[in-house]
Design a protein around this motif. Sequence first.
Motif, mmCIF file in Angstrom:
data_model
loop_
_atom_site.group_PDB
_atom_site.id
_atom_site.type_symbol
_atom_site.label_atom_id
_atom_site.label_comp_id
_atom_site.label_asym_id
_atom_site.label_seq_id
_atom_site.Cartn_x
_atom_site.Cartn_y
_atom_site.Cartn_z
ATOM 1 N N THR A 204 -0.713 -9.493 -3.129
ATOM 2 C CA THR A 204 -1.908 -8.652 -3.060
ATOM 3 C C THR A 204 -2.017 -7.747 -4.281
ATOM 4 O OG1 THR A 204 -1.808 -8.664 -0.645
ATOM 5 C CG2 THR A 204 -3.126 -6.940 -1.671
ATOM 6 N N CYS A 205 -0.910 -7.149 -4.671
ATOM 7 C CA CYS A 205 -0.923 -6.232 -5.807
ATOM 8 C C CYS A 205 -1.201 -6.955 -7.119
ATOM 9 C CB CYS A 205 0.415 -5.490 -5.891
ATOM 10 S SG CYS A 205 0.733 -4.404 -4.492
ATOM 11 N N MET B 47 -9.209 -1.825 4.248
ATOM 12 C CA MET B 47 -9.069 -2.781 3.159
ATOM 13 C C MET B 47 -10.318 -3.642 3.005
ATOM 14 S SD MET B 47 -6.174 -5.732 2.618
ATOM 15 C CE MET B 47 -6.626 -6.587 4.129
ATOM 16 N N ARG C 108 -3.846 0.522 -0.881
ATOM 17 C CA ARG C 108 -2.662 -0.344 -0.811
ATOM 18 C C ARG C 108 -1.371 0.493 -0.791
ATOM 19 N NH1 ARG C 108 -2.902 -3.835 1.834
ATOM 20 N NH2 ARG C 108 -4.499 -2.458 2.621
ATOM 21 N N ILE D 226 -6.119 -11.489 -0.638
ATOM 22 C CA ILE D 226 -6.051 -10.482 0.398
ATOM 23 C C ILE D 226 -6.311 -11.103 1.770
ATOM 24 C CG2 ILE D 226 -7.238 -8.445 1.309
ATOM 25 C CD1 ILE D 226 -7.533 -7.437 -1.485
#
Length: 293
Positions: free
Chosen positions: A238-239, A57, A120, A291
């Motif tokens: 996060t999305c 990530m 993700r 994040i």
Amino acid sequence: MCNYTQQSDFTLVGFFSQSKHAALLAVVIFMVFLVVLSGNALLILLIHSDTRLHTPMYFFISQLSLMDMMYICVTVPKMLMDQLLGKHKISAAACGIQMFLYLTLGGSEFFLLATMSYDRYVAICHPLRYPVLMNRRVCLLLTSVCWLLGSLDGFMLTPVTMTFPFCRSRKIHHFFCEVPAVTKLSCSDTWLYETFMYLCCVLMLLITVTIISSSYSSILLTVHRMNSAEGRKKALATCSSHMTVVILFYGAAVYTYMLPVSFHTPEKDMMWRSKNDLMWWEGEGTLNKDIQG
């Protein structure tokens, strides 16, 4: 020889000429440029120096920051120097280099954002297999593919655009050498080329949007089945931040390369591009912040 040199140069009109407070606008852009440059540089340094952040990530975030730094360095310094020195000329070679780098970095970010959505998806939907599916070799391979596909975009469009005969005014109504702005200066029929460019953008969007849509559809289904409210909240946060960046970046591409010519004016294109760049930098900062949280 003098006439040939003058004819081979382009003039970048920019948007400072449209502003009543050009000096103040230049200072604001310079300050934002420094903040974005230093912020991304510090982020890259932090990720590479802290072993706890050596994960897929954060590796993709560092690549996104690197692309963003190079992206703004391609256009902003030239724009500010033109305003400071009062010279708005750019040679054909420099214009081609700027166009190639811009297309390469823009295309690479397209595919990198799709890769991040896949990352993700694997992390949320297949957490136990994540270390195997997203090992270092896979991450390097995915990043290399993003850079390669982005450079193909630059290699395809830049040579064709710069070999058109330019017998009209050589004033580019933009603050950098963007393909549509330069193509408008050609005195030849560019319909076939513009159609090809349109199809390339559609294909690129279809590939990346399909990856992103598929990834997030699976993520939403997995989040819906989660029993932990905290885990669901973190996954959605996060999305959502990533999707904000995707919408800003992809929205600008759709407007610039896919809308009919009747929707475009030189002033509107310049203001849209500058406003979108500022929103994109802010959106990426939100992505990094969420994040890290």
